[in-house]
Design a protein around this motif. Structure first.
Motif, PDB file in Angstrom:
ATOM      1  N   ARG A   1      31.572  47.404  55.925  1.00  0.00           N
ATOM      2  CA  ARG A   1      32.510  46.387  56.389  1.00  0.00           C
ATOM      3  C   ARG A   1      32.005  44.980  56.041  1.00  0.00           C
ATOM      4  N   LEU A   2      30.713  44.785  56.199  1.00  0.00           N
ATOM      5  CA  LEU A   2      30.128  43.479  55.933  1.00  0.00           C
ATOM      6  C   LEU A   2      30.238  43.114  54.457  1.00  0.00           C
ATOM      7  N   LYS A   3      29.878  44.099  53.633  1.00  0.00           N
ATOM      8  CA  LYS A   3      29.950  43.843  52.193  1.00  0.00           C
ATOM      9  C   LYS A   3      31.390  43.574  51.781  1.00  0.00           C
ATOM     10  N   LEU A   4      32.305  44.325  52.361  1.00  0.00           N
ATOM     11  CA  LEU A   4      33.719  44.169  52.025  1.00  0.00           C
ATOM     12  C   LEU A   4      34.197  42.765  52.391  1.00  0.00           C
ATOM     13  N   ALA A   5      33.835  42.319  53.590  1.00  0.00           N
ATOM     14  CA  ALA A   5      34.275  40.994  54.037  1.00  0.00           C
ATOM     15  C   ALA A   5      33.751  39.919  53.096  1.00  0.00           C
ATOM     16  N   LEU A   6      32.509  40.081  52.692  1.00  0.00           N
ATOM     17  CA  LEU A   6      31.890  39.080  51.831  1.00  0.00           C
ATOM     18  C   LEU A   6      32.504  39.094  50.430  1.00  0.00           C
ATOM     19  N   PHE A   7      32.698  40.304  49.929  1.00  0.00           N
ATOM     20  CA  PHE A   7      33.304  40.456  48.599  1.00  0.00           C
ATOM     21  C   PHE A   7      34.687  39.816  48.590  1.00  0.00           C
ATOM     22  N   ALA A   8      35.459  40.066  49.660  1.00  0.00           N
ATOM     23  CA  ALA A   8      36.817  39.528  49.732  1.00  0.00           C
ATOM     24  C   ALA A   8      36.786  38.002  49.798  1.00  0.00           C
ATOM     25  N   THR A   9      35.893  37.446  50.606  1.00  0.00           N
ATOM     26  CA  THR A   9      35.802  35.985  50.707  1.00  0.00           C
ATOM     27  C   THR A   9      35.492  35.372  49.349  1.00  0.00           C
ATOM     28  N   SER A  10      34.477  35.939  48.706  1.00  0.00           N
ATOM     29  CA  SER A  10      34.081  35.436  47.396  1.00  0.00           C
ATOM     30  C   SER A  10      35.234  35.542  46.410  1.00  0.00           C
ATOM     31  N   ALA A  11      35.958  36.670  46.444  1.00  0.00           N
ATOM     32  CA  ALA A  11      37.053  36.885  45.500  1.00  0.00           C
ATOM     33  C   ALA A  11      38.187  35.890  45.720  1.00  0.00           C
ATOM     34  N   VAL A  12      38.494  35.603  46.994  1.00  0.00           N
ATOM     35  CA  VAL A  12      39.582  34.664  47.282  1.00  0.00           C
ATOM     36  C   VAL A  12      39.242  33.282  46.727  1.00  0.00           C
ATOM     37  N   ILE A  13      37.985  32.864  46.905  1.00  0.00           N
ATOM     38  CA  ILE A  13      37.591  31.545  46.391  1.00  0.00           C
ATOM     39  C   ILE A  13      37.727  31.508  44.873  1.00  0.00           C
ATOM     40  N   ILE A  14      37.264  32.570  44.216  1.00  0.00           N
ATOM     41  CA  ILE A  14      37.336  32.609  42.751  1.00  0.00           C
ATOM     42  C   ILE A  14      38.794  32.591  42.288  1.00  0.00           C
ATOM     43  N   THR A  15      39.643  33.339  43.013  1.00  0.00           N
ATOM     44  CA  THR A  15      41.071  33.341  42.676  1.00  0.00           C
ATOM     45  C   THR A  15      41.639  31.931  42.743  1.00  0.00           C
ATOM     46  N   LEU A  16      41.231  31.195  43.785  1.00  0.00           N
ATOM     47  CA  LEU A  16      41.756  29.836  43.942  1.00  0.00           C
ATOM     48  C   LEU A  16      41.297  28.915  42.813  1.00  0.00           C
ATOM     49  N   VAL A  17      40.064  29.112  42.331  1.00  0.00           N
ATOM     50  CA  VAL A  17      39.601  28.289  41.206  1.00  0.00           C
ATOM     51  C   VAL A  17      40.528  28.487  40.008  1.00  0.00           C
ATOM     52  N   GLY A  18      40.844  29.754  39.715  1.00  0.00           N
ATOM     53  CA  GLY A  18      41.753  30.035  38.595  1.00  0.00           C
ATOM     54  C   GLY A  18      43.112  29.406  38.817  1.00  0.00           C
ATOM     55  N   ALA A  19      43.611  29.520  40.049  1.00  0.00           N
ATOM     56  CA  ALA A  19      44.943  28.999  40.345  1.00  0.00           C
ATOM     57  C   ALA A  19      44.976  27.482  40.214  1.00  0.00           C
ATOM     58  N   ILE A  20      43.922  26.818  40.664  1.00  0.00           N
ATOM     59  CA  ILE A  20      43.920  25.351  40.640  1.00  0.00           C
ATOM     60  C   ILE A  20      43.785  24.833  39.214  1.00  0.00           C
ATOM     61  N   GLN A  21      42.990  25.531  38.392  1.00  0.00           N
ATOM     62  CA  GLN A  21      42.762  25.036  37.029  1.00  0.00           C
ATOM     63  C   GLN A  21      43.908  25.342  36.072  1.00  0.00           C
ATOM     64  N   ALA A  22      44.713  26.366  36.392  1.00  0.00           N
ATOM     65  CA  ALA A  22      45.727  26.840  35.446  1.00  0.00           C
ATOM     66  C   ALA A  22      46.672  25.753  34.935  1.00  0.00           C
ATOM     67  N   PRO A  23      47.150  24.814  35.783  1.00  0.00           N
ATOM     68  CA  PRO A  23      48.113  23.834  35.269  1.00  0.00           C
ATOM     69  C   PRO A  23      47.566  22.977  34.132  1.00  0.00           C
ATOM     70  N   ARG A  24      46.249  22.964  33.924  1.00  0.00           N
ATOM     71  CA  ARG A  24      45.684  22.183  32.828  1.00  0.00           C
ATOM     72  C   ARG A  24      46.012  22.758  31.465  1.00  0.00           C
ATOM     73  N   TRP A  25      46.381  24.037  31.418  1.00  0.00           N
ATOM     74  CA  TRP A  25      46.512  24.679  30.111  1.00  0.00           C
ATOM     75  C   TRP A  25      47.949  24.776  29.628  1.00  0.00           C
ATOM     76  N   THR A  26      48.919  24.449  30.504  1.00  0.00           N
ATOM     77  CA  THR A  26      50.333  24.443  30.151  1.00  0.00           C
ATOM     78  C   THR A  26      50.882  25.816  29.781  1.00  0.00           C
TER      79      THR A  26
END
Lengths: 408, 307
Positions: free
Chosen positions: B196-221
């Motif tokens: 459960r602990l590993k899962l929670a951590l993996f999910a947190t890390s993944a959500v942050i990484i997803t947001l980085v992709g989402a925020i940067q995407a508009p730069r590429w048109t």
């Protein structure tokens, strides 16, 4: 007394800084200028390096050499300045390209920036070209949305047409041949599951339907496929006289080889990117004759022939029969626009948009910031890949149908 | 809360304000640089959040990064921007939970290979869907987001990531994670719910990484799977976190900033030799600083003190 003095000082300072900002600085620069900075970022490594290394980069190098050998870029006052090149590798990643173009515009203060290779990359760079006021001569990008783009980015120019143009021209050729009784009205079609293949096949389906052509086999294959035998066998069994593949270079070469092995002889054979590479004609010799693809040239155009010869001499490889000559022509247009208007990017963009230019393509002119005088379909004939559609364009060759069988 | 932590927080807040004010002083190229750098700082820190304590080497960074970017590509015209980001985060979370539940029992090299495959799998699924269902591969993103806007969003995300990482380190979870990293068997015998602990951590890390992709995407048109699922992103994140030291709060930051600047300098000055030099740098890091800069500094200082 005191306040008057302060005002006086302020006024002098304001005047001085205004003078510095507007008057003196550019004048001094223009006199000190010893070169014109031309920058570009292109995929020299990574998955896009193959395409960029055939269509775009050799032409940039050839053009720079041609201009500098002639003494440099000519300005309106007749003075010639050599080109100073700033070249970056975008490593086939959009983020790297965006940063490189930004670097060219703001750090290197390039006078002009040449377009990157590829549809996606030209789009990624377009907002930057627009923001910093550079004209963008996007050649290697096939897009149906060009009319929208030129409204969004007024200094962007799109010079290789869109999927609908190519698919529509092909449908026209098949329709005419079917009406003559040369071909039946059935088509077997395969396409690569990537940008180019999808664009073309999505445009081809309605185009064929509108032309009354029946698509009896329609298959998409993943990028990197190397065994086409099942597809070739199914296409062979489908009863279609025409076989169309919207393929990438490795697939184009593999399809050619494997069709020979399977003794698959469609009366009309249309293959994708790579058919117009000089190596394709060399490898397949007489067997290339009759094979169709996108692009083409007018074999009677002497300037184009001279360009092809020089390209081979200078870069050590022949130009392809599709985007290469357009790339070179786009640079000639830029060169001529600079000669007419100087280094003012605003004026050069306006000139590119409205002016008429003499290039290796002959007389060249943009329509709504797009180059529309293009060869939509070409065919290998007598060792050259010649344009056959639009058929009413001057210099068009007659299509040879049905295609001869493979000679072994 | 001690006076020292308060002071530290106040200092971090000041640095954040200074960084946020940067676009008002520096030119557009500095903003571009900072976008790239902040992006990688967040990626490396988020990567270290999960992989540092658990020592699971994940190459799935680009899978989540790409999911974020693609979500923006698909939804940017139909939903308001904040909602798009929210949906991207939720999709990232859902994928992370499914993947985590099914794979976190894998260990060692199996996990590495699985995560590498995951990125490729998601890319192929997206391609398949676009080819067979929508009939277009590229997606256009025309959002009125300025580079400064992207930079500030990334900066906010970076601050949040550091707060989460710091917060976890101070709780019982942080302790439990240290135990897991040292010895999973011991951890489970201590009564820690490892999965459960590993899962929670993996999910947190993944959500942050997803947001980085989402925020940067508009730069590429314009995006397509080969652009947003570029495996280089996974490798760069990994090497940055390793250089700094993945199991420390500031480690990934210390790896990301010098490496990013080095890459930028190399591509500006040695565009034709970049891949060769990059390879040499990777080898040098693995041989000379296997445990990261921070660990190397500490051991050197420690030795100095003993003398």
């Amino acid at each position: 007394m005191k306040s008057v003095q302060r005002r006086h000082v302020l006024r002098v300072m304001a005047a001085a800084s205004a003078l510095l900002a507007t008057g003196i600085a550019p004048g001094a620069l223009a006199q000190d200028r010893t070169s014109v900075k031309i920058g570009y970022a292109i995929s020299k490594t990574g998955p896009n390096a193959g395409g960029a290394g055939i269509t775009t980069l050799p032409n940039y190098q050839l053009w720079v050499k041609d201009v500098n050998d002639a003494g440099g870029l000519e300005l309106p006052d007749g003075k010639k300045l050599p080109i100073e090149v700033i070249e970056y590798d975008d490593r086939s990643t959009s983020e790297e390209l965006v940063r490189a173009v930004e670097r060219l515009a703001t750090q290197d203060e390039a006078d002009f920036i040449l377009a990157p290779w590829g549809t996606g990359f030209n789009l990624a760079a377009a907002p930057l070209f627009d923001r910093y006021g550079y004209p963008q001569l996007a050649v290697s990008s096939v897009t149906d949305k060009a009319p929208d783009f030129v409204k969004r980015w007024t200094k962007s120019f799109w010079m290789l047409g869109g999927g609908h143009d190519y698919a529509g021209a092909l449908a026209g050729i098949i329709k005419k041949a079917a009406a003559d009784g040369t071909l039946n009205n059935k088509v077997a079609m395969v396409s690569v599951a990537d940008g180019f293949g999808i664009d073309l096949v999505t445009a081809a389906r309605p185009a064929f339907e509108a032309a009354g052509i029946e698509v009896v086999y329609d298959k998409t294959y993943p990028i990197g496929t190397s065994d086409f035998t099942p597809m070739i066998n199914e296409a062979k069994a489908s009863g279609a006289d025409s076989f169309v593949a919207f393929s990438y270079p490795p697939d184009t070469f593999a399809l050619t080889q494997q069709s020979q092995v399977a003794d698959f002889n469609p009366k009309l054979l249309y293959l994708g990117v790579g058919t117009g590479f000089p190596i394709y004609g060399k490898n397949n010799g007489d067997n290339a004759t009759g094979i169709m693809s996108l692009g083409g040239i007018d074999p009677a155009n002497a300037e184009n022939a001279a360009y092809r010869k020089r390209h081979e001499e200078v870069t050590g490889q022949g130009p392809d029969y599709w985007g290469s000559v357009i790339t070179y022509a786009s640079l000639q247009m830029l060169q001529e626009a600079i000669k007419r208007k100087g280094l003012d990017r605003e004026a050069v963009s306006a000139e590119l948009s409205t002016g008429t230019f003499q290039t290796v393509l002959g007389e060249t002119k943009m329509e709504d910031n797009q180059l529309r005088t293009l060869w939509w379909t070409g065919q290998w004939q007598n060792g050259q890949f010649v344009g056959i559609a639009p058929a009413d364009r001057a210099g068009a060759s007659q299509p040879i149908l049905p295609r001869q069988g493979w000679k072994k | 809360m001690t006076a020292r932590t308060l002071l530290g927080l106040a200092f971090a807040g000041l640095v954040l304000i200074a960084l946020a004010a940067l676009p008002f002083f520096a030119g557009p190229y500095a903003v571009t640089l900072m976008i790239g750098m902040t992006g990688y700082v967040v990626l490396a820190t988020a990567w270290g959040l999960f992989s540092g304590p658990t020592r699971y080497v994940s190459l799935a960074t680009v899978a989540f990064f790409g999911i974020g970017a693609y979500t923006v590509g698909v939804l940017s015209e139909t939903l308001p921007y904040p909602l798009v980001l929210l949906v991207a985060a939720l999709i990232g979370l859902a994928v992370a939970l499914v993947v985590g539940l099914s794979t976190l029992r894998l260990a060692g090299v199996y996990f590495v290979i699985f995560t590498f495959g995951l990125a490729e799998l998601i890319r192929q699924v997206v391609t398949w869907y676009e080819v067979n269902v929508t009939g277009t591969l590229g997606r256009y993103i025309f959002l009125p987001v300025t580079p400064e806007g992207i930079y500030w969003q990334l900066l906010a995300l970076a601050a949040a990531t550091f707060l989460i990482s710091w917060g976890i380190g101070r709780t019982r979870w942080g302790l439990a994670l240290k135990v897991i990293g040292d010895d999973e068997v011991v951890a489970s015998h201590c009564g820690i719910d490892i999965t459960r602990l590993k899962l929670a951590l993996f999910a947190t890390s993944a959500v942050i990484i997803t947001l980085v992709g989402a925020i940067q995407a508009p730069r590429w048109t314009y995006i397509e799977p080969s652009i947003v699922f570029n495996p280089t992103i996974s490798f760069l994140t990994l090497i940055m976190a390793l250089l700094g030291g993945a199991d420390r709060l500031w480690g990934p930051l210390l790896g990301a900033i010098p490496l990013f600047l080095l890459f930028e300098w190399l591509s500006a000055n040695f565009p034709n030799h970049y891949p060769i030099i990059l390879g040499l740098v990777f080898i040098a890091i693995v041989f000379l600083l296997p445990k990261g800069v921070l660990a190397a500094l500490e051991s050197r200082l420690g030795k100095g003190g003993a003398k």
